[in-house]
Design an enzyme around this catalytic site. Structure first.
Site, PDB file in Angstrom:
ATOM      1  N   GLU A  36       0.568   3.898   1.728  1.00  0.00           N
ATOM      2  CA  GLU A  36       1.344   4.245   3.411  1.00  0.00           C
ATOM      3  C   GLU A  36       2.323   3.581   3.784  1.00  0.00           C
ATOM      4  O   GLU A  36       3.265   4.064   4.366  1.00  0.00           O
ATOM      5  CB  GLU A  36      -0.016   3.895   4.355  1.00  0.00           C
ATOM      6  N   CYS A  94       0.740  -1.162  -0.027  1.00  0.00           N
ATOM      7  CA  CYS A  94      -0.065  -0.257   0.056  1.00  0.00           C
ATOM      8  C   CYS A  94       0.840   1.236  -0.061  1.00  0.00           C
ATOM      9  O   CYS A  94       2.004   1.215   0.448  1.00  0.00           O
ATOM     10  CB  CYS A  94      -0.881   0.087   1.418  1.00  0.00           C
ATOM     11  N   CYS A 133      -2.137  -1.141   7.378  1.00  0.00           N
ATOM     12  CA  CYS A 133      -1.255   0.069   7.286  1.00  0.00           C
ATOM     13  C   CYS A 133      -1.423   0.872   8.758  1.00  0.00           C
ATOM     14  O   CYS A 133      -0.623   1.505   9.056  1.00  0.00           O
ATOM     15  CB  CYS A 133      -1.754   0.813   5.952  1.00  0.00           C
TER      16      CYS A 133
HETATM   17  N1  THU Z   1      -4.263   0.705  -1.003  1.00  0.00           N
HETATM   18  C1  THU Z   1      -3.618   1.299  -0.443  1.00  0.00           C
HETATM   19  O1  THU Z   1      -2.451   1.569  -1.211  1.00  0.00           O
HETATM   20  N2  THU Z   1      -3.751   1.938   0.883  1.00  0.00           N
HETATM   21  C2  THU Z   1      -4.681   1.293   1.501  1.00  0.00           C
HETATM   22  O2  THU Z   1      -4.654   1.680   2.933  1.00  0.00           O
HETATM   23  C3  THU Z   1      -5.842   0.550   1.067  1.00  0.00           C
HETATM   24  C4  THU Z   1      -5.551  -0.197  -0.152  1.00  0.00           C
HETATM   25  C5  THU Z   1      -4.224   0.131  -2.418  1.00  0.00           C
HETATM   26  C6  THU Z   1      -3.853  -1.501  -2.445  1.00  0.00           C
HETATM   27  C7  THU Z   1      -4.237  -1.855  -3.963  1.00  0.00           C
HETATM   28  O3  THU Z   1      -3.234  -1.636  -4.743  1.00  0.00           O
HETATM   29  C8  THU Z   1      -5.553  -0.934  -4.334  1.00  0.00           C
HETATM   30  O4  THU Z   1      -5.508   0.099  -3.352  1.00  0.00           O
HETATM   31  C9  THU Z   1      -6.794  -1.478  -4.202  1.00  0.00           C
HETATM   32  O5  THU Z   1      -6.973  -2.314  -2.949  1.00  0.00           O
END
Ligand code: THU
Length: 126
Positions: free
Chosen positions: A55, A53, A89
């Site tokens: 974060e 993710c 996260c």
């Molecule tokens: N995702 C994030 O980057 N941060 C989060 O806190 C939740 C989800 C991303 C992971 C994935 O690449 C996309 O969002 C869809 O789930």
């Protein structure tokens, strides 16, 4: 730096997202107590569980450069709803501070803000 400026950095970071699977780009901007900002985006993988993710990308960049004193994180996602940090996260960030502010934006840039401890009470630690 204002909340809006930090969110703008997060939005810019989302443009670097590697998201061939979900097509959902997320950007994060993590501010340290000395004013340093680390940006990150989500980086997906064909083995979907290996996705990182935005974060955690920002957090790992900061820690690997010697910063662990975080005060604020802005998270930007082009969705209809506010882009909230996932459970993993929240736990990951809580390692360093539960007092940090978490700004969560949706498409168009409107955002809501919380303390991390509101989003993850009773964090795991030992
Ligand atoms: N995702 C994030 O980057 N941060 C989060 O806190 C939740 C989800 C991303 C992971 C994935 O690449 C996309 O969002 C869809 O789930």
């Amino acid at each position: 730096m204002t909340d809006r400026e930090l969110m703008d950095i997060a939005e810019q970071a989302s443009k670097k997202a590697y998201v061939p699977y979900s097509r959902f780009a997320v950007g994060a901007a993590l501010e340290c107590s000395d004013g340093t900002v680390y940006a990150g985006c989500n980086v997906e993988n064909a083995a979907l569980g290996s996705t990182i993710c935005a974060e955690r990308t920002a957090c790992v960049k900061a820690v690997s450069e010697g910063h662990t004193d975080f005060v604020r994180i802005a998270i930007y996602g082009e969705g209809q709803g506010y882009c909230m940090p996932c459970g993993a996260c929240r736990q990951f960030l809580s390692e360093f501070s539960t007092d940090m502010e978490v700004l969560c934006a949706k498409a168009g840039g409107r955002y809501v803000s919380y303390k991390l401890r509101e989003l993850l009470p009773h964090t795991f630690n030992y």
